[in-house]
Design a protein around this motif. Structure first.
Motif, PDB file in Angstrom:
ATOM      1  N   SER A 192      71.142 101.772  64.649  1.00 20.56           N
ATOM      2  CA  SER A 192      70.345 101.867  63.799  1.00 20.56           C
ATOM      3  C   SER A 192      68.459 101.853  64.169  1.00 20.56           C
ATOM      4  O   SER A 192      68.517 101.162  65.106  1.00 20.56           O
ATOM      5  CB  SER A 192      70.529 100.983  62.078  1.00 20.56           C
ATOM      6  N   GLU A 234      63.952  97.825  56.837  1.00 24.02           N
ATOM      7  CA  GLU A 234      64.944  99.038  56.473  1.00 24.02           C
ATOM      8  C   GLU A 234      65.380  99.424  57.835  1.00 24.02           C
ATOM      9  O   GLU A 234      64.153  99.711  58.225  1.00 24.02           O
ATOM     10  CB  GLU A 234      63.433 100.281  56.580  1.00 24.02           C
ATOM     11  N   ILE A 268      66.890 103.073  59.390  1.00 24.45           N
ATOM     12  CA  ILE A 268      67.771 104.731  59.246  1.00 24.45           C
ATOM     13  C   ILE A 268      68.855 104.689  59.386  1.00 24.45           C
ATOM     14  O   ILE A 268      68.958 104.076  61.047  1.00 24.45           O
ATOM     15  CB  ILE A 268      67.253 105.130  59.157  1.00 24.45           C
ATOM     16  N   THR A 269      70.078 105.034  59.462  1.00 24.61           N
ATOM     17  CA  THR A 269      71.492 105.838  60.666  1.00 24.61           C
ATOM     18  C   THR A 269      71.863 106.734  59.939  1.00 24.61           C
ATOM     19  O   THR A 269      72.175 107.149  58.767  1.00 24.61           O
ATOM     20  CB  THR A 269      72.166 104.061  60.448  1.00 24.61           C
ATOM     21  N   TYR A 272      70.469 103.633  50.078  1.00 24.07           N
ATOM     22  CA  TYR A 272      70.037 105.310  49.921  1.00 24.07           C
ATOM     23  C   TYR A 272      70.447 106.379  51.340  1.00 24.07           C
ATOM     24  O   TYR A 272      70.755 106.464  52.126  1.00 24.07           O
ATOM     25  CB  TYR A 272      68.449 105.270  50.494  1.00 24.07           C
ATOM     26  N   THR A 273      72.141 107.101  50.231  1.00 28.16           N
ATOM     27  CA  THR A 273      72.542 107.473  51.452  1.00 28.16           C
ATOM     28  C   THR A 273      72.545 109.522  50.645  1.00 28.16           C
ATOM     29  O   THR A 273      72.583 110.011  49.864  1.00 28.16           O
ATOM     30  CB  THR A 273      73.897 107.451  51.245  1.00 28.16           C
ATOM     31  N   ILE A 292      70.037 104.714  54.075  1.00 28.82           N
ATOM     32  CA  ILE A 292      69.430 103.942  54.366  1.00 28.82           C
ATOM     33  C   ILE A 292      69.853 102.265  54.263  1.00 28.82           C
ATOM     34  O   ILE A 292      70.244 101.876  53.125  1.00 28.82           O
ATOM     35  CB  ILE A 292      68.019 104.170  53.706  1.00 28.82           C
ATOM     36  N   LYS A 335      68.913  98.074  53.342  1.00 30.68           N
ATOM     37  CA  LYS A 335      67.476  97.182  53.407  1.00 30.68           C
ATOM     38  C   LYS A 335      67.718  95.875  53.762  1.00 30.68           C
ATOM     39  O   LYS A 335      69.044  95.310  53.234  1.00 30.68           O
ATOM     40  CB  LYS A 335      67.377  97.543  51.629  1.00 30.68           C
ATOM     41  N   MET A 343      64.876 113.405  57.827  1.00 29.91           N
ATOM     42  CA  MET A 343      64.701 111.866  58.584  1.00 29.91           C
ATOM     43  C   MET A 343      63.552 111.283  57.794  1.00 29.91           C
ATOM     44  O   MET A 343      63.632 110.708  56.428  1.00 29.91           O
ATOM     45  CB  MET A 343      64.735 111.297  59.826  1.00 29.91           C
ATOM     46  N   ILE A 351      63.533 109.685  54.099  1.00 31.78           N
ATOM     47  CA  ILE A 351      62.879 108.510  54.032  1.00 31.78           C
ATOM     48  C   ILE A 351      61.678 108.361  52.314  1.00 31.78           C
ATOM     49  O   ILE A 351      61.434 107.632  51.143  1.00 31.78           O
ATOM     50  CB  ILE A 351      62.056 107.809  55.012  1.00 31.78           C
ATOM     51  N   TYR A 401      63.887 108.552  49.107  1.00 31.37           N
ATOM     52  CA  TYR A 401      64.337 107.348  48.955  1.00 31.37           C
ATOM     53  C   TYR A 401      63.014 106.428  48.575  1.00 31.37           C
ATOM     54  O   TYR A 401      63.410 106.136  47.519  1.00 31.37           O
ATOM     55  CB  TYR A 401      64.245 106.837  50.366  1.00 31.37           C
ATOM     56  N   ARG A 402      61.729 106.804  49.371  1.00 32.39           N
ATOM     57  CA  ARG A 402      60.899 106.278  48.352  1.00 32.39           C
ATOM     58  C   ARG A 402      60.185 106.438  46.567  1.00 32.39           C
ATOM     59  O   ARG A 402      60.153 105.848  46.292  1.00 32.39           O
ATOM     60  CB  ARG A 402      58.891 106.477  49.495  1.00 32.39           C
TER      61      ARG A 402
END
Length: 272
Positions: A83, A90, A92-93, A130-131, A139, A141, A253, A257, A260-261
């Motif tokens: 990741s 946080e 991401i992967t 989040y996916t 994502i 956390k 990516m 993100i 997600y925000r």
């Protein structure tokens, strides 16, 4: 005369002591990175570049998923991957790295943990927040903030030279059960290799958000970064197909993100 010799001897010991303190201080400021001895460089790199990559790889976290299924409690199922840290808490992967954990039955037991490679004995638990299963992104956390430098992003270019970082492939490409790992045990290897981008924007099986790299990549690199020569993230490794490795573009990516925000901001507005 004897007094002078004793004085000189004490002075030498004092100098040695000062030198040792200075050396220790210097080491203390640079050893934030994992030991170079614990990294498997699959390509030739100059020493200076190796040291830079050691620092960078501290922000490329190992992902460890552990599942115990209710219908077979004697068998522990592991999934492992890589990741990328993009904030202080946080990462991401790929979705497929954590898919079994995310979709497990309520009766099953699961644990999702990550760790920076220089502190494998200090695992941090994480939540999937989040996916996007279609684009294979997730994502996570972390349950606590970390003191590592988040990555920076850049755009990939056709035919550029790139570097990949991935866990937990050892030189033989074998996966390891991370519960057996301890800090200082160098049987867990971070594989760092040079590659070349074949196409920075390609389309395969309807996936128009990926780029491609010449050559296949080892299992365990899923979710790992594709870095340019300035060590910016230009993509994230996602799958191998027909002898090529494909990566999710940095544009995709960053857009993910940002989504997600926005989603967390909207949730905060509703609950406040």
């Amino acid at each position: 005369m004897r007094t002078q010799k004793v004085a000189r001897l004490r002075f030498k010991k004092w100098l040695v002591g000062i030198a040792a303190v200075l050396l220790t201080s210097t080491i203390g400021t640079t050893v934030n990175a994992q030991s170079l001895d614990s990294i498997y460089f699959a390509s030739n790199f100059q020493q200076e570049v190796k040291e830079e990559l050691a620092q960078k790889s501290d922000s490329i976290f190992v992902v460890n998923v552990k599942i115990i299924k209710a219908d077979n409690p004697g068998m522990v199922h592991y999934n492992v991957g890589t990741s990328i840290l993009f904030s202080e808490d946080e990462v991401i992967t790929n979705y497929h790295v954590i898919q079994e954990f995310e979709e497990m039955k309520e009766s099953d037991q699961g644990k999702l943990r990550i760790a920076s490679p220089d502190k494998l004995s200090k695992w941090i638990e994480a939540d999937v927040v989040y996916t996007d299963q279609k684009r294979d992104i997730a994502i996570l956390k972390l349950h606590q903030k970390v003191e590592y430098k988040p990555v920076t992003f850049a755009e990939a270019q056709d035919n550029q030279s790139v570097i990949t970082i991935g866990y937990p492939a050892n030189p033989a490409g074998q996966l390891l059960l991370l519960d057996r790992m301890h800090e200082g045990n160098h049987t867990l290897w971070n594989t760092i290799a040079k590659k070349r981008v074949y196409d920075s924007q390609t389309s395969i099986v309807g996936k128009d958000y990926v780029g491609s790299i010449q050559k296949e990549i080892a299992h365990g690199n899923s979710g790992g970064p594709v870095l340019d020569e300035d060590l910016n993230v230009v993509g994230m490794v996602t799958f191998v197909y027909d002898g090529m490795t494909y990566f999710i573009t940095s544009e995709t990516m960053q857009a993910f993100i940002e989504q997600y925000r926005e989603s967390t901001a909207n949730t905060a507005e509703i609950t406040s």
